[in-house]
Design a protein around this motif. Structure first.
Motif, PDB file in Angstrom:
ATOM      1  N   ASP A 149       0.858  -1.182   0.000  1.00 52.98           N
ATOM      2  CA  ASP A 149       0.000   0.000   0.000  1.00 52.98           C
ATOM      3  C   ASP A 149       0.896   1.234   0.000  1.00 52.98           C
ATOM      4  O   ASP A 149       1.573   1.517   0.985  1.00 52.98           O
ATOM      5  CB  ASP A 149      -0.897  -0.014   1.242  1.00 52.98           C
ATOM      6  N   SER A 156      -1.144  -6.140  -5.380  1.00 52.42           N
ATOM      7  CA  SER A 156      -1.253  -7.386  -4.618  1.00 52.42           C
ATOM      8  C   SER A 156      -0.489  -8.489  -5.326  1.00 52.42           C
ATOM      9  O   SER A 156      -0.215  -8.412  -6.533  1.00 52.42           O
ATOM     10  CB  SER A 156      -2.713  -7.791  -4.435  1.00 52.42           C
ATOM     11  N   ASP A 164      -6.948 -10.150   0.486  1.00 52.02           N
ATOM     12  CA  ASP A 164      -6.324  -9.422   1.587  1.00 52.02           C
ATOM     13  C   ASP A 164      -6.283  -7.931   1.286  1.00 52.02           C
ATOM     14  O   ASP A 164      -6.597  -7.098   2.140  1.00 52.02           O
ATOM     15  CB  ASP A 164      -4.899  -9.936   1.818  1.00 52.02           C
ATOM     16  N   MET A 165      -5.872  -7.584   0.076  1.00 50.11           N
ATOM     17  CA  MET A 165      -5.755  -6.176  -0.296  1.00 50.11           C
ATOM     18  C   MET A 165      -7.120  -5.486  -0.300  1.00 50.11           C
ATOM     19  O   MET A 165      -7.267  -4.366   0.198  1.00 50.11           O
ATOM     20  CB  MET A 165      -5.105  -6.047  -1.667  1.00 50.11           C
ATOM     21  N   HIS A 168      -8.302  -4.903   3.143  1.00 50.48           N
ATOM     22  CA  HIS A 168      -7.539  -3.790   3.694  1.00 50.48           C
ATOM     23  C   HIS A 168      -8.120  -2.453   3.226  1.00 50.48           C
ATOM     24  O   HIS A 168      -8.274  -1.518   4.017  1.00 50.48           O
ATOM     25  CB  HIS A 168      -6.083  -3.919   3.265  1.00 50.48           C
ATOM     26  N   ARG A 171     -11.335  -1.794   4.977  1.00 53.35           N
ATOM     27  CA  ARG A 171     -11.078  -1.371   6.350  1.00 53.35           C
ATOM     28  C   ARG A 171     -10.627   0.078   6.398  1.00 53.35           C
ATOM     29  O   ARG A 171     -11.004   0.839   7.295  1.00 53.35           O
ATOM     30  CB  ARG A 171     -10.017  -2.279   6.969  1.00 53.35           C
ATOM     31  N   ARG A 172      -9.828   0.498   5.439  1.00 53.63           N
ATOM     32  CA  ARG A 172      -9.423   1.900   5.360  1.00 53.63           C
ATOM     33  C   ARG A 172     -10.633   2.800   5.135  1.00 53.63           C
ATOM     34  O   ARG A 172     -10.724   3.894   5.697  1.00 53.63           O
ATOM     35  CB  ARG A 172      -8.430   2.105   4.207  1.00 53.63           C
ATOM     36  N   SER A 176     -12.971  -1.446  10.868  1.00 51.86           N
ATOM     37  CA  SER A 176     -12.729  -2.865  11.115  1.00 51.86           C
ATOM     38  C   SER A 176     -13.990  -3.700  11.059  1.00 51.86           C
ATOM     39  O   SER A 176     -13.976  -4.831  10.568  1.00 51.86           O
ATOM     40  CB  SER A 176     -12.075  -3.043  12.490  1.00 51.86           C
ATOM     41  N   GLN A 198      -0.614  -8.766   8.502  1.00 53.75           N
ATOM     42  CA  GLN A 198      -2.016  -8.668   8.135  1.00 53.75           C
ATOM     43  C   GLN A 198      -2.743  -7.801   9.148  1.00 53.75           C
ATOM     44  O   GLN A 198      -2.848  -8.153  10.320  1.00 53.75           O
ATOM     45  CB  GLN A 198      -2.642 -10.057   8.078  1.00 53.75           C
ATOM     46  N   PHE A 199      -3.235  -6.667   8.690  1.00 54.46           N
ATOM     47  CA  PHE A 199      -3.866  -5.706   9.577  1.00 54.46           C
ATOM     48  C   PHE A 199      -5.382  -5.760   9.448  1.00 54.46           C
ATOM     49  O   PHE A 199      -6.055  -4.742   9.438  1.00 54.46           O
ATOM     50  CB  PHE A 199      -3.375  -4.291   9.270  1.00 54.46           C
ATOM     51  N   ILE A 200      -5.935  -6.954   9.355  1.00 57.42           N
ATOM     52  CA  ILE A 200      -7.378  -7.131   9.303  1.00 57.42           C
ATOM     53  C   ILE A 200      -7.803  -7.850  10.567  1.00 57.42           C
ATOM     54  O   ILE A 200      -7.364  -8.945  10.852  1.00 57.42           O
ATOM     55  CB  ILE A 200      -7.798  -7.971   8.081  1.00 57.42           C
ATOM     56  N   ALA A 325      -0.038  -1.282   5.978  1.00 59.96           N
ATOM     57  CA  ALA A 325      -1.466  -1.004   5.890  1.00 59.96           C
ATOM     58  C   ALA A 325      -1.822   0.138   6.809  1.00 59.96           C
ATOM     59  O   ALA A 325      -1.417   0.172   7.964  1.00 59.96           O
ATOM     60  CB  ALA A 325      -2.255  -2.246   6.298  1.00 59.96           C
TER      61      ALA A 325
END
Length: 338
Positions: A149, A156, A164-165, A168, A171-172, A176, A198-200, A325
């Motif tokens: 990112d 990705s 995943d991307m 993300h 979530r941005r 969450s 992984q920031f999920i 992320a």
């Protein structure tokens, strides 16, 4: 409504095309409304686009890119072929207006051909990484991450990393809770192993409906702050440790203690995002025996330190960095009972 334009060029890879459509399509706002409007585009409206074993007609042309908030660039069967006339210009024009642009798998070749990735870090499928680096030496290719990112521009790795991307990005955009719901609906794994953290956050990891372990997983989430042993977990489940390990792995793909460790990390992630508690308090509330054990486990699972994670999501003490992320969490604390 946030508009996502998915660009389907001839010989588009079907999974690259469908993964972002489905993932963004699952996203729902807290009031139940769809979070995204999705448009499939090609060079001209109504173009027939080959997708390997089938063909599709894209209802929108390149003009739709100008109205999009996000543009997704899927890969094509031969990523080295030149772009059709007008594609690079349309993508660059959208970028100049601030549109977010992301590529899926070898869609990074399409992205790089526009010149927008020059001087930036990017990723693609590992098998094509060297070719991308050779063709576009101005791009720093990192084959060891799931996605990168850079803020406005994202790339990705292999097609599954598009999930995943996209999560993300959701979530941005929406926090969450919305991303966690989309993850569950997409039946994403609990944690993705790989080079990139992984920031999920998923407050409840997906398991098959009616799985016999489901009540135990809920109990583990609720009691993650306790000093639980395998024997404690087996006693609560009413089975031997051997049977527990076998059934747990069959239904979740991991062991009870590994699952518990990751549940504690998820709790710590939420607290780091949404509170200013010191690390010592978070370590205790997340069920780690000491701040040192917390830091070591968090680093091993997430790929960064608790401080680095908090700084990325709360903007504390520094600017954002490429490949990390970014975003702010929102929603109700799923661990409020602890």
């Amino acid at each position: 409504m946030h508009t996502v334009a998915v660009l389907a060029l001839d010989q588009v890879i079907p999974f690259d095309l469908s993964a972002p459509i489905d993932t963004f399509g699952w996203a729902r706002l807290p009031d139940g409304r769809e979070a995204y409007r999705i448009r499939v585009c090609s060079v001209s409206p109504g173009d027939e686009v080959s997708a390997g074993p089938f063909a599709l007609r894209a209802p929108y042309g390149l003009e739709a890119l100008a109205d999009a908030d996000t543009i997704i660039l899927p890969g094509v069967a031969d990523p080295t072929v030149p772009l059709p006339p007008g594609v690079a210009e349309a993508v660059r024009a959208a970028a100049a207006n601030g549109t977010r642009i992301a590529s899926v798998c070898v869609g990074a070749f399409v992205f790089a051909a526009t010149g927008l990735l020059d001087g930036l870090r990017a990723t693609t499928h590992w098998i094509a990484a060297q070719d991308l680096a050779d063709m576009y030496p101005a791009v720093t290719v990192d084959p060891n991450v799931l996605y990168v990112d850079n803020g406005q521009f994202l790339t990705s790795a292999g097609a599954a990393a598009a999930l995943d991307m996209c999560l993300h990005m959701i979530r941005r955009d929406h926090g969450s809770a919305v991303a966690a719901h989309a993850a569950r609906m997409s039946v994403m794994p609990l944690e993705r192993e790989g080079g990139q953290a992984q920031f999920i956050i998923q407050s409840r990891p997906p398991v098959p409906a009616g799985a016999t372990m489901e009540p135990l997983l809920g109990w583990l989430e609720e009691n993650a702050d306790r000093d639980l042993t395998l024997e404690d977990i087996a006693a609560h489940a009413g089975m031997s440790t051997r049977t527990l390990n076998r059934r747990f792995r069959e239904q979740t793909g991991t062991t009870p203690l590994q699952w518990l460790h990751r549940a504690r990390v998820r709790r710590a992630q939420f607290l780091l995002e949404t509170t200013t508690y010191p690390v010592e308090r978070i370590a205790a509330q997340a069920g780690f025996g000491s701040p040192t054990a917390f830091r070591e486990r968090f680093k091993r699972v997430v790929g960064t330190s608790p401080y680095g994670y908090r700084r990325a999501f709360q903007g504390v003490g520094g600017e954002s960095k490429p490949g990390v992320a970014l975003g702010a969490a929102s929603g109700t604390d799923p661990y409020a009972s602890t």
